[in-house]
Design a protein around this motif. Structure first.
Motif, PDB file in Angstrom:
ATOM      1  N   PHE A   1       9.806   5.161   2.197  1.00 43.08           N
ATOM      2  CA  PHE A   1       8.477   5.613   1.327  1.00 43.08           C
ATOM      3  C   PHE A   1       7.611   5.956   2.376  1.00 43.08           C
ATOM      4  CE2 PHE A   1       8.445   1.423   2.710  1.00 43.08           C
ATOM      5  CZ  PHE A   1       6.707   0.890   3.749  1.00 43.08           C
ATOM      6  N   ASN A   2       6.125   6.423   1.291  1.00 45.45           N
ATOM      7  CA  ASN A   2       5.445   7.156   1.833  1.00 45.45           C
ATOM      8  C   ASN A   2       3.734   5.888   1.575  1.00 45.45           C
ATOM      9  OD1 ASN A   2       5.756   9.384  -0.135  1.00 45.45           O
ATOM     10  ND2 ASN A   2       3.482   9.190  -0.054  1.00 45.45           N
ATOM     11  N   ASP A   3       2.662   6.071   2.003  1.00 43.24           N
ATOM     12  CA  ASP A   3       1.342   6.204   2.002  1.00 43.24           C
ATOM     13  C   ASP A   3       0.007   7.274   1.602  1.00 43.24           C
ATOM     14  OD1 ASP A   3       0.374   6.120   4.239  1.00 43.24           O
ATOM     15  OD2 ASP A   3       0.074   4.315   4.884  1.00 43.24           O
TER      16      ASP A   3
ATOM     17  N   VAL B   1       2.481  10.441  -4.846  1.00 41.96           N
ATOM     18  CA  VAL B   1       2.089  10.683  -5.044  1.00 41.96           C
ATOM     19  C   VAL B   1       0.859   9.508  -5.092  1.00 41.96           C
ATOM     20  CG1 VAL B   1      -0.283  12.017  -6.468  1.00 41.96           C
ATOM     21  CG2 VAL B   1       1.791  12.845  -6.436  1.00 41.96           C
ATOM     22  N   CYS B   2      -0.390   9.009  -4.626  1.00 40.92           N
ATOM     23  CA  CYS B   2      -1.079   7.917  -4.354  1.00 40.92           C
ATOM     24  C   CYS B   2      -2.425   7.880  -5.960  1.00 40.92           C
ATOM     25  CB  CYS B   2      -1.569   7.683  -3.638  1.00 40.92           C
ATOM     26  SG  CYS B   2      -0.781   7.713  -2.004  1.00 40.92           S
ATOM     27  N   LYS B   3      -1.736   6.955  -6.530  1.00 39.64           N
ATOM     28  CA  LYS B   3      -2.887   6.479  -7.842  1.00 39.64           C
ATOM     29  C   LYS B   3      -4.232   5.995  -7.738  1.00 39.64           C
ATOM     30  CE  LYS B   3       1.201   6.083 -11.229  1.00 39.64           C
ATOM     31  NZ  LYS B   3       1.659   5.422 -12.580  1.00 39.64           N
ATOM     32  N   GLU B   4      -3.849   5.496  -6.252  1.00 40.89           N
ATOM     33  CA  GLU B   4      -5.256   4.925  -5.472  1.00 40.89           C
ATOM     34  C   GLU B   4      -5.690   5.212  -4.524  1.00 40.89           C
ATOM     35  OE1 GLU B   4      -5.189   0.664  -6.675  1.00 40.89           O
ATOM     36  OE2 GLU B   4      -5.190   1.412  -9.063  1.00 40.89           O
TER      37      GLU B   4
ATOM     38  N   ASN C   1       0.710  -1.266  -0.240  1.00 40.80           N
ATOM     39  CA  ASN C   1       0.205  -0.363  -0.226  1.00 40.80           C
ATOM     40  C   ASN C   1       0.772   1.317   0.233  1.00 40.80           C
ATOM     41  OD1 ASN C   1      -2.902  -1.742   0.723  1.00 40.80           O
ATOM     42  ND2 ASN C   1      -2.228  -1.496   2.667  1.00 40.80           N
ATOM     43  N   HIS C   2       1.953   1.380  -0.059  1.00 42.64           N
ATOM     44  CA  HIS C   2       3.358   2.497  -0.585  1.00 42.64           C
ATOM     45  C   HIS C   2       2.994   3.041  -1.696  1.00 42.64           C
ATOM     46  CE1 HIS C   2       6.260  -0.605  -2.333  1.00 42.64           C
ATOM     47  NE2 HIS C   2       6.159   0.418  -2.990  1.00 42.64           N
TER      48      HIS C   2
END
Length: 211
Positions: free
Chosen positions: A83-85, A200-203, A59-60
């Motif tokens: 890393f980041n979520d 940036v999170c795509k989902e 989930n990152h």
């Protein structure tokens, strides 16, 4: 007829040079590819270390930042992944065989806010997060809420390291400082930092990995 015969050696030289240049080009490309494959293999090997220590990378968002952990003499004692979520910045760290991590000091924020002592040395006791441990495990995970961080920020991490089999030193376990690789800052006892860009999170990710 003589003019044609005189031109043959010249054309031979040109063709020979073209062949040498073409061969050199492919050799250099092949060497570069081998270097990249070796680097990727090293990263995959370190990832296996993390999976064995039950640190799942799930989930990152975007890409991880992979860094080595080094003593002042450049001996490598471990690895770190950042890393980041959508909720946290994570730092996963694992010691190499023969070492264990004691207290960990993590800074994340504006470069201008990196804490310094009056003599110019990094003030690790004022870092954003201090993770203390009496058990000295070989792997740890730290996290900082992204809400406290800008889109682009600096990261600095110092780890107290000791042998996995402690050696008494003046009736105490001897801990040595190691830093996550990066650019040098401060004076006297130097620190290291690197710049991190929030991925940036795509989902929509989960609400963060559990402790």
């Amino acid at each position: 007829m003589r003019r044609k015969e005189e031109k043959k050696p010249i054309w031979g030289v040109i063709v020979g040079l073209a062949t040498v240049i073409t061969a050199a080009y492919f050799i250099l490309n092949a060497c570069e590819k081998q270097t990249l494959e070796h680097s990727n293999g090293e990263v995959n090997s370190e990832l296996k270390v993390f999976s064995e220590n039950r640190f799942p990378f799930v989930n990152h968002c975007g890409e991880m930042v992979y860094k080595g952990v080094y003593f002042e003499n450049n001996d490598r004692v471990g690895s770190a992944y950042f890393f980041n979520d959508g909720v946290y910045l994570y730092a996963h760290v694992a010691a190499r065989p023969g070492y264990a991590f004691h207290d960990i000091y993590l800074f994340a924020g504006e470069w201008s806010d990196l804490p310094l002592q009056p003599n110019g040395s990094p003030d690790v006791k004022s870092f954003t997060l201090i993770n203390r441990s009496n058990d000295d495990p070989e792997a740890r995970r730290l996290k900082i809420p992204l809400a406290k961080l800008p889109a682009n920020f600096s990261v600095s991490m110092m780890i107290q390291v000791n042998p996995s089999t402690p050696t008494p030193h003046r009736n105490k376990v001897r801990h040595e400082q190691a830093w996550v690789d990066g650019k040098v800052y401060g004076t006297g006892n130097y620190g290291h930092f690197f710049n991190y860009q929030r991925q940036v999170c795509k989902e929509t990710p989960a609400t963060g990995l559990p402790e």
